[in-house]
Design a protein around this motif. Structure first.
Motif, PDB file in Angstrom:
ATOM      1  N   SER A 218       0.797  -1.218  -0.069  1.00  0.00           N
ATOM      2  CA  SER A 218       0.002  -0.041   0.012  1.00  0.00           C
ATOM      3  C   SER A 218       0.812   1.468  -0.053  1.00  0.00           C
ATOM      4  O   SER A 218       2.207   1.205   0.428  1.00  0.00           O
ATOM      5  N   PRO A 219       0.099   2.388  -0.291  1.00  0.00           N
ATOM      6  CA  PRO A 219       1.059   3.815  -0.178  1.00  0.00           C
ATOM      7  C   PRO A 219       1.915   3.884   1.098  1.00  0.00           C
ATOM      8  O   PRO A 219       2.852   4.430   1.203  1.00  0.00           O
ATOM      9  N   ILE A 220       0.925   3.703   2.103  1.00  0.00           N
ATOM     10  CA  ILE A 220       1.599   3.879   3.578  1.00  0.00           C
ATOM     11  C   ILE A 220       2.702   2.684   3.722  1.00  0.00           C
ATOM     12  O   ILE A 220       3.635   3.177   4.422  1.00  0.00           O
ATOM     13  N   ASP A 221       2.849   1.614   3.421  1.00  0.00           N
ATOM     14  CA  ASP A 221       3.691   0.753   3.406  1.00  0.00           C
ATOM     15  C   ASP A 221       5.151   1.140   2.860  1.00  0.00           C
ATOM     16  O   ASP A 221       6.037   1.081   3.176  1.00  0.00           O
ATOM     17  N   ARG A 222       4.770   1.522   1.637  1.00  0.00           N
ATOM     18  CA  ARG A 222       6.042   2.216   0.809  1.00  0.00           C
ATOM     19  C   ARG A 222       6.596   3.410   1.381  1.00  0.00           C
ATOM     20  O   ARG A 222       7.874   3.615   1.535  1.00  0.00           O
ATOM     21  N   LEU A 223       5.620   4.185   1.869  1.00  0.00           N
ATOM     22  CA  LEU A 223       6.430   5.348   2.911  1.00  0.00           C
ATOM     23  C   LEU A 223       7.168   4.866   4.143  1.00  0.00           C
ATOM     24  O   LEU A 223       8.085   5.198   4.284  1.00  0.00           O
ATOM     25  N   LEU A 224       6.586   3.845   4.788  1.00  0.00           N
ATOM     26  CA  LEU A 224       7.246   3.566   5.980  1.00  0.00           C
ATOM     27  C   LEU A 224       8.563   2.725   5.712  1.00  0.00           C
ATOM     28  O   LEU A 224       9.292   2.596   6.452  1.00  0.00           O
ATOM     29  N   ALA A 225       8.406   1.964   4.380  1.00  0.00           N
ATOM     30  CA  ALA A 225       9.628   1.248   3.992  1.00  0.00           C
ATOM     31  C   ALA A 225      10.770   2.106   3.761  1.00  0.00           C
ATOM     32  O   ALA A 225      11.993   1.527   3.709  1.00  0.00           O
TER      33      ALA A 225
END
Length: 819
Positions: A234-241
């Motif tokens: 998800s977009p949030i997962d990509r930002l966290l990663a």
């Protein structure tokens, strides 16, 4: 107040500190700091270290923050955000970077920085500016930005940091140093954040846009989940990663400070707040504003004078709970021909000026003080200055009268519950807001509120709004404004003179505000216009003697631009009772009337004077004596006087079994106006009783620390410097002679002090006072005898006697004299 970097590095290469910066300030700069923050010298700190601790304490810093405008706060938030010592190496921020992030005019930024430096909220460390450490705990989200990436990552598990480092192509583990520091340094590389944002994808940008201008945190389920660049779905997962968002806990993600600044284009705030909104409103002619404000100032002076003069003869009682009763307030409003809120304001202002107080009786009365007599003898403009300055400095708010307290009880004028600590500051804020408008402009209340929101952003709220609205209304009633809300020229001058005032303005030799007000105030007149309908018109304020005599012989019928007095039998009799003769009264009116004295008034005074004193009361229990037997025959035959039990002693004397006070009161009710006589038969006249309060000081419990004058500030600087010298001076113990026999510590101390006195050199001593408090002193011993040391104490700048048994140690400072 910026100290040059060479002076800061004079400590032998040690890291610069806030305390060392304070120590290197010049005496004028230190005195200026005490003028900006008077709480720092209440009481005077023992040394520079104590001053630094007090200046950086949370309550003291909050007090200063509440007085900053929006732009100064933005500058301070920028310093806290960009100069965070947990992320910046070295800590602090340069003037150039701060200016670029704020994008504000250079002149306004320099002015704001000078103000922050002058208040010791910011201090220079070489070429960088550093905020005091406590601000980081107070301004938790400066400029709406999150914490630095390094701080956020430090709280994350080591496994999560290793995964993030690997995704960013960095070494893992702690062999190469702190991983949080490595990651934050990687994201700080030029171009790195832009590349990571491209990798996160366009659909992740709306998530960041919702956080970029604050608040910098959002709620996400499973925020602490373990994700990597390979598994991010998800977009949030990509930002966290990629470290563009960091999980604070299982439900919250935070946008790091570095990412937020990048997304803002390097700017701290959306809009430039360096220029305050200018109050706007209709334009009034300057002459009209001056005359209207002066007229209201004269109304204030006259109302206070008249009311307190009445209360000197017929004072209202102090309520059992304190204050003035509602019935007495209504009577005061009726006598002043105004409404109750205005009368309440005038009464509270007179009390704040020290003109009104209570006597010393258990069941006390509200009475004028002795200062009232001094005040009413001064020029009108100085009388207004005293009242105006008292209102500005008073913590009591008359507009709260009649409201309910926490227990549901009504608050009374002059009573408890009307104190508001911030009231003086709010009044000055409102007047400064009015002064920000062009001269002659009557600002609209909404535009004043907008200016106040910029001027005092941290104080905004219902309580502040209520105080500001009442201050705006009261300023008009007290003569600060005219033609609506336009600030008068004398009020503008008053605001300028209040800055750094060391004594009351009314006591100054030639205050400019008084000089501007004086031409517009009506001058006291020594004449009246007596009219044929038994009235007299005073076309303006009267000189004190004429006003007192006229108030004695006539009653005030109406007030305004001119005061109308009405003569009647009761008012004329009041003057006769006070010792004025009928002929004297007629002569007095003829001298001061610009119009001929009408015949009806002459008849009134003559007839009242002829009847006055014909009956004389004594004690028999009491008796009545009259040279005209027919008057006594009339009284003896009056059935209404049966309760007096009158009986004839002689053709010209009637006795009564009632006491003389009862007899006099009853005869006045029946229309027989008698006067008392003494034992030798002479008339005993009773003059009006003039009472004064004991002059108890007005309570100052709720006031802020007073601004110390130049003399007090200079003395505080000397005391702090001397205390700091005593605390930091290099000293060496004074050994006992080698061949001397063993001695007690007290004997060794006295020997060392006596030797220093003989050689005339200064020494350092440690001393315990009577309360057991330890202090360091630098003294110049004069003599040692009787168990006491007499010496000049450089720390206190005075000669002092020290008990030798309280001296905890003596050390040599050499023969150098103080600078």
């Amino acid at each position: 107040m910026i100290v040059d970097s060479e002076a800061q590095r004079a400590s032998g290469g040690r890291p610069s500190t806030f305390t060392s910066w304070l120590r290197n300030l010049s005496d004028p700069d230190l005195a200026s700091l005490f003028a900006v923050r008077p709480d720092l010298v209440t009481p005077v700190p023992a040394d520079i270290a104590s001053l630094a601790a007090r200046a950086t304490s949370r309550p003291a810093v909050l007090r200063v923050l509440d007085r900053l405008d929006r732009f100064c706060l933005e500058v301070l938030e920028g310093l806290v955000a960009l100069g965070d010592d947990r992320a910046a190496v070295p800590p602090g921020v340069t003037r150039e970077r701060l200016g670029a992030a704020l994008d504000a005019p250079a002149g306004r930024l320099d002015h704001a920085l000078d103000r922050l430096l002058g208040a010791a909220l910011v201090w220079p460390d070489a070429e960088r500016l550093r905020p005091v450490a406590v601000l980081r705990d107070i301004l938790t989200r400066p400029a709406g930005l999150g914490q630095p990436l390094r701080v956020l990552l430090t709280a994350r598990p080591a496994a999560r940091l290793d995964r993030l480092a690997a995704d960013l192509g960095l070494p893992t583990g702690y062999n190469g140093g702190d991983p949080a520091e490595r990651i934050s340094a990687e994201l700080a590389r030029p171009g790195r954040l832009a590349a990571l944002l491209d990798e996160a994808g366009a659909d992740a940008r709306p998530v960041l846009d919702r956080l970029v201008w604050g608040p910098p945190h959002g709620t996400v389920s499973g925020a602490g989940r373990d994700v990597s660049a390979a598994t991010a779905a998800s977009p949030i997962d990509r930002l966290l990663a990629r470290g563009l968002l960091v999980a604070a806990d299982d439900t919250t993600v935070v946008l790091p400070l570095e990412v937020g600044l990048h997304l803002r284009g390097g700017r701290l705030f959306r809009e430039d707040a360096s220029t305050p909104p200018r109050p706007t409103g209709p334009q009034r002619p300057a002459a009209t504003v001056s005359r209207a404000a002066a007229g209201q100032a004269f109304t204030l002076i006259r109302s206070v004078d008249e009311l307190l003069d009445r209360w000197s003869a017929d004072p209202p009682a102090v309520l059992r709970s304190g204050g003035l009763g509602a019935r007495d307030l209504r009577r005061a409003a009726r006598e002043l021909d105004t409404d109750e809120p205005t009368a309440a304001l005038f009464i509270e202002t007179a009390h704040a000026a020290g003109l009104l107080g209570t006597d010393d009786d258990v069941d006390g009365d509200w009475l004028p003080t002795h200062d009232f007599d001094v005040w009413r003898a001064a020029e009108p403009e100085r009388r207004w200055l005293r009242l105006a300055e008292a209102w500005l400095r008073s913590t009591r708010v008359a507009a709260l009268a009649g409201s309910k307290d926490a227990r549901g009880r009504s608050r009374n004028i002059l009573g408890e519950g009307l104190e508001r600590r911030s009231a003086p500051d709010v009044r000055l804020d409102v007047l400064h807001a009015l002064a920000a408008a062009p001269e002659g402009t009557a600002p609209e209340p909404a535009s004043v509120a907008d200016h106040l929101a910029w001027l005092r952003p941290r104080r905004q709220g219902p309580a502040y709004t209520e105080l500001a609205e009442s201050a705006l209304r009261e300023a008009g009633l007290l003569g600060f404004t005219g033609g609506g809300t336009a600030l008068a020229p004398h009020a503008r001058a008053l605001l300028d003179e209040l800055r750094g005032a060391d004594e009351p303005l009314a006591d100054r030799r030639a205050p400019r505000s008084a000089a501007l007000l004086a031409p517009d105030l009506p001058r006291p007149l020594d004449h009246i216009l007596v009219q044929g309908d038994l009235t007299a018109v005073a076309p303006g304020p009267l000189v004190p003697e004429l006003a007192r005599e006229l108030a004695l012989a006539a009653d005030v019928e109406s007030t305004g631009g001119a005061t109308v007095y009405r003569f009647g039998a009761a008012s004329v009799r009041r003057a006769l009772d006070a010792g004025r003769g009928a002929a004297d009264l007629i002569g007095f009116l003829e001298r001061h009337s610009r119009t001929p004295l009408p015949q009806p008034l002459r008849y009134l005074i003559t007839d009242t004077g002829r009847r006055h004193g014909r009956l004389r009361a004594g004690t028999a229990s009491s008796y009545l004596r009259c040279d005209d037997p027919t008057v006594l025959d009339e009284l003896a035959g009056d059935r209404r006087a049966a309760d007096l039990a009158l009986f004839r002693l002689a053709p010209t004397v009637i006795a009564s079994r009632s006491s003389r006070p009862v007899l006099l009161e009853r005869l006045n009710e029946l229309g027989y106006h008698a006067v008392t006589e003494t034992a030798d038969g002479s008339v005993q006249l009773e003059r009006p009783t003039v009472r004064r309060a004991g002059g108890r000081p007005v309570s100052r419990a709720f006031e802020e620390p007073a601004l110390p004058g130049p003399g007090l500030r200079a003395a505080a600087v000397r005391a702090v410097r001397a205390g700091d010298e005593a605390a930091t001076a290099a000293r060496s113990p004074i050994p006992a002679p080698d061949a001397a026999p063993p001695r007690s510590p007290t004997a060794a101390t006295m020997s060392a002090l006596a030797e220093a006195a003989a050689q005339g050199r200064r020494v350092w001593i440690g001393y315990l006072d009577a309360d057991g408090r330890a202090s360091s002193r630098i003294v110049e011993p004069a003599r040692v005898d009787g168990g006491y040391l007499t010496a000049y104490d450089a720390t206190r700048a005075a000669v002092h006697r020290f008990a030798v048994h309280r001296i905890t140690g003596v050390a040599d400072l050499g023969t150098a004299t103080p600078g």
